[in-house]
Design a protein around this motif. Structure first.
Motif, mmCIF file in Angstrom:
data_model
loop_
_atom_site.group_PDB
_atom_site.id
_atom_site.type_symbol
_atom_site.label_atom_id
_atom_site.label_comp_id
_atom_site.label_asym_id
_atom_site.label_seq_id
_atom_site.Cartn_x
_atom_site.Cartn_y
_atom_site.Cartn_z
ATOM 1 N N GLN A 43 -16.543 -38.815 -16.229
ATOM 2 C CA GLN A 43 -15.316 -38.366 -15.572
ATOM 3 C C GLN A 43 -14.210 -39.402 -15.788
ATOM 4 O OE1 GLN A 43 -16.102 -37.200 -11.458
ATOM 5 N NE2 GLN A 43 -18.207 -36.599 -11.991
ATOM 6 N N TYR A 94 -10.532 -40.778 -14.113
ATOM 7 C CA TYR A 94 -9.733 -40.817 -12.897
ATOM 8 C C TYR A 94 -8.462 -41.606 -13.154
ATOM 9 C CZ TYR A 94 -13.732 -39.154 -10.152
ATOM 10 O OH TYR A 94 -14.754 -38.398 -9.639
ATOM 11 N N GLN A 126 -5.401 -43.878 -11.026
ATOM 12 C CA GLN A 126 -5.079 -44.554 -9.777
ATOM 13 C C GLN A 126 -3.663 -45.100 -9.855
ATOM 14 O OE1 GLN A 126 -7.229 -48.192 -8.734
ATOM 15 N NE2 GLN A 126 -7.111 -47.665 -6.566
ATOM 16 N N LEU A 171 -8.143 -43.097 -5.961
ATOM 17 C CA LEU A 171 -8.308 -42.510 -7.282
ATOM 18 C C LEU A 171 -8.187 -40.992 -7.214
ATOM 19 C CD1 LEU A 171 -9.812 -45.333 -7.387
ATOM 20 C CD2 LEU A 171 -11.032 -44.367 -9.334
ATOM 21 N N HIS A 207 -9.146 -37.514 -9.419
ATOM 22 C CA HIS A 207 -9.946 -36.984 -10.522
ATOM 23 C C HIS A 207 -9.065 -36.244 -11.520
ATOM 24 C CE1 HIS A 207 -12.499 -33.844 -12.437
ATOM 25 N NE2 HIS A 207 -13.284 -34.891 -12.613
ATOM 26 N N PHE A 260 -9.456 -44.845 -15.175
ATOM 27 C CA PHE A 260 -10.843 -45.281 -15.128
ATOM 28 C C PHE A 260 -11.753 -44.192 -15.676
ATOM 29 C CE2 PHE A 260 -10.439 -49.066 -12.498
ATOM 30 C CZ PHE A 260 -9.234 -48.857 -11.849
ATOM 31 N N LEU A 289 -21.068 -42.581 -8.817
ATOM 32 C CA LEU A 289 -20.475 -42.872 -10.112
ATOM 33 C C LEU A 289 -20.508 -44.363 -10.400
ATOM 34 C CD1 LEU A 289 -17.326 -40.597 -9.861
ATOM 35 C CD2 LEU A 289 -19.136 -40.359 -11.556
ATOM 36 N N PHE A 342 -18.247 -46.990 -12.388
ATOM 37 C CA PHE A 342 -16.904 -47.065 -12.950
ATOM 38 C C PHE A 342 -16.749 -48.218 -13.920
ATOM 39 C CE2 PHE A 342 -14.192 -44.083 -10.667
ATOM 40 C CZ PHE A 342 -15.006 -43.706 -9.616
ATOM 41 N N GLY A 343 -15.848 -48.031 -14.880
ATOM 42 C CA GLY A 343 -15.378 -49.131 -15.695
ATOM 43 C C GLY A 343 -14.283 -49.884 -14.972
ATOM 44 N N LYS A 344 -13.735 -50.893 -15.649
ATOM 45 C CA LYS A 344 -12.732 -51.750 -15.026
ATOM 46 C C LYS A 344 -11.317 -51.196 -15.184
ATOM 47 C CE LYS A 344 -15.633 -55.801 -15.752
ATOM 48 N NZ LYS A 344 -15.784 -57.122 -16.403
ATOM 49 N N TYR A 399 -17.073 -47.317 -1.851
ATOM 50 C CA TYR A 399 -16.894 -48.241 -2.963
ATOM 51 C C TYR A 399 -16.044 -49.411 -2.491
ATOM 52 C CZ TYR A 399 -18.124 -44.258 -6.006
ATOM 53 O OH TYR A 399 -18.751 -43.196 -6.626
ATOM 54 N N GLY A 451 -10.366 -57.153 -11.418
ATOM 55 C CA GLY A 451 -11.169 -57.563 -12.567
ATOM 56 C C GLY A 451 -12.583 -57.015 -12.576
ATOM 57 N N LEU A 452 -12.996 -56.344 -11.482
ATOM 58 C CA LEU A 452 -14.369 -55.840 -11.411
ATOM 59 C C LEU A 452 -14.433 -54.327 -11.291
ATOM 60 C CD1 LEU A 452 -16.039 -58.481 -9.064
ATOM 61 C CD2 LEU A 452 -16.243 -58.283 -11.552
ATOM 62 N N GLY A 453 -13.310 -53.678 -11.134
ATOM 63 C CA GLY A 453 -13.339 -52.232 -10.990
ATOM 64 C C GLY A 453 -13.925 -51.820 -9.650
ATOM 65 N N LEU A 454 -14.416 -50.599 -9.567
ATOM 66 C CA LEU A 454 -15.025 -50.085 -8.341
ATOM 67 C C LEU A 454 -16.536 -50.211 -8.424
ATOM 68 C CD1 LEU A 454 -12.300 -48.236 -8.731
ATOM 69 C CD2 LEU A 454 -13.294 -47.010 -6.815
ATOM 70 N N PRO A 484 -16.909 -33.757 -9.167
ATOM 71 C CA PRO A 484 -15.782 -34.684 -9.061
ATOM 72 C C PRO A 484 -15.605 -35.194 -7.639
ATOM 73 C CG PRO A 484 -15.167 -32.786 -10.365
ATOM 74 C CD PRO A 484 -16.517 -32.489 -9.792
ATOM 75 N N GLN A 485 -15.174 -36.442 -7.516
ATOM 76 C CA GLN A 485 -15.026 -37.057 -6.212
ATOM 77 C C GLN A 485 -13.561 -37.088 -5.774
ATOM 78 O OE1 GLN A 485 -17.090 -40.818 -6.000
ATOM 79 N NE2 GLN A 485 -19.012 -39.926 -6.702
ATOM 80 N N PHE A 499 -10.975 -39.106 -3.255
ATOM 81 C CA PHE A 499 -10.893 -40.431 -2.653
ATOM 82 C C PHE A 499 -9.860 -40.490 -1.543
ATOM 83 C CE2 PHE A 499 -13.362 -43.451 -5.232
ATOM 84 C CZ PHE A 499 -13.780 -42.618 -6.248
ATOM 85 N N GLY A 500 -10.143 -41.336 -0.539
ATOM 86 C CA GLY A 500 -9.124 -41.712 0.419
ATOM 87 C C GLY A 500 -8.218 -42.772 -0.179
#
Lengths: 112, 112
Positions: free
Chosen positions: A33, A35, A37, A43, A45, A88, A100, A102-104, B35, B40-43, B100-101, B103-104
């Motif tokens: 997926q 996303y 942000q 985030l 979708h 992402f 999920l 996630f990448g950075k 999450y 630098g680390l993403g989620l 699909p998620q 998010f708040g």
């Protein structure tokens, strides 16, 4: 551990140009997926592509998936200033019982 | 407007204090997630719940606990906060674990 890894980390283009972001992952997946942000927000979708699909379109978005290379790409055509955001990729591996991974992210800046 | 509500939006907390981050969804989604997002680390996934009454550990569960007494609510508790838990915390939900998620907008937590 991080699965999806986006490339490039940052991208700046002129409004109207196309933007391409790439994602690589490590293990077999159920789906992948993408996303978006915006700064200070949650985030949103964009698009989901299943492991047995190779390409998907949604408006100005085009996603490809190559499971043999464990990679995906997101293409945004005819970019707009409002597309400025972080993007992402995220993968569902296993049985989907662990959320999920996630990448950075890629930070995209569209210059007006 | 349907969606995810997180509270508080931000908080400064002394180390050693107990803190509960609240998350409520009104979409009747089965699955919910917590999450943390660090620069630098993403989620990274902390805990998840595939359905009311069940919870599971994600990638970084230590120092956090969750409960899922009903479909709508999924609170995250820090029993004794430490500075390394300074982060932005996002709650998300999905109709099913592979979907699909949503998010708040996150809780920005600073532990001093």
């Amino acid at each position: 551990s991080q699965q999806g890894e986006e490339d490039p980390q940052a991208l700046s283009i002129q409004e109207g140009e196309n933007a391409t972001m790439n994602c690589s992952y490590k293990t077999s997946i159920n789906n992948l997926q993408w996303y978006r942000q915006n700064s200070g927000r949650g985030l949103v979708h964009l698009i989901l592509i299943r492991s047995n699909e190779r390409e998907k379109h949604s408006g100005r978005l085009r996603v490809t998936l190559d499971t043999s290379k464990k990679s995906s790409s997101l293409l945004i055509t005819a970019s707009r200033a409002a597309d400025t955001a972080s993007y992402f990729c995220a993968v569902y591996s296993g049985g989907g019982a662990d959320g999920l991974t996630f990448g950075k992210g890629t930070h995209l800046i569209i210059q007006p | 407007i349907a969606g995810i509500t997180q509270a508080p939006t931000s908080q400064i907390l002394a180390a050693g204090r107990r803190m509960t981050l609240r998350c409520t969804q009104d979409m009747r989604h089965n699955a919910m997630y917590w999450y943390r997002q660090d620069l630098g680390l993403g989620l990274r996934l902390i805990h998840y719940s595939n359905t009311a009454g069940t919870t599971g550990k994600g990638e970084v569960p230590d120092g956090y606990s969750v409960s899922r007494a009903n479909t709508d609510d999924f609170p995250l508790t820090l029993a004794s906060a430490v500075p390394s838990q300074t982060s932005v915390y996002f709650c998300a939900s999905s109709a099913e674990p592979l979907s699909p998620q949503h998010f708040g907008d996150g809780t920005r937590l600073s532990i001093l």
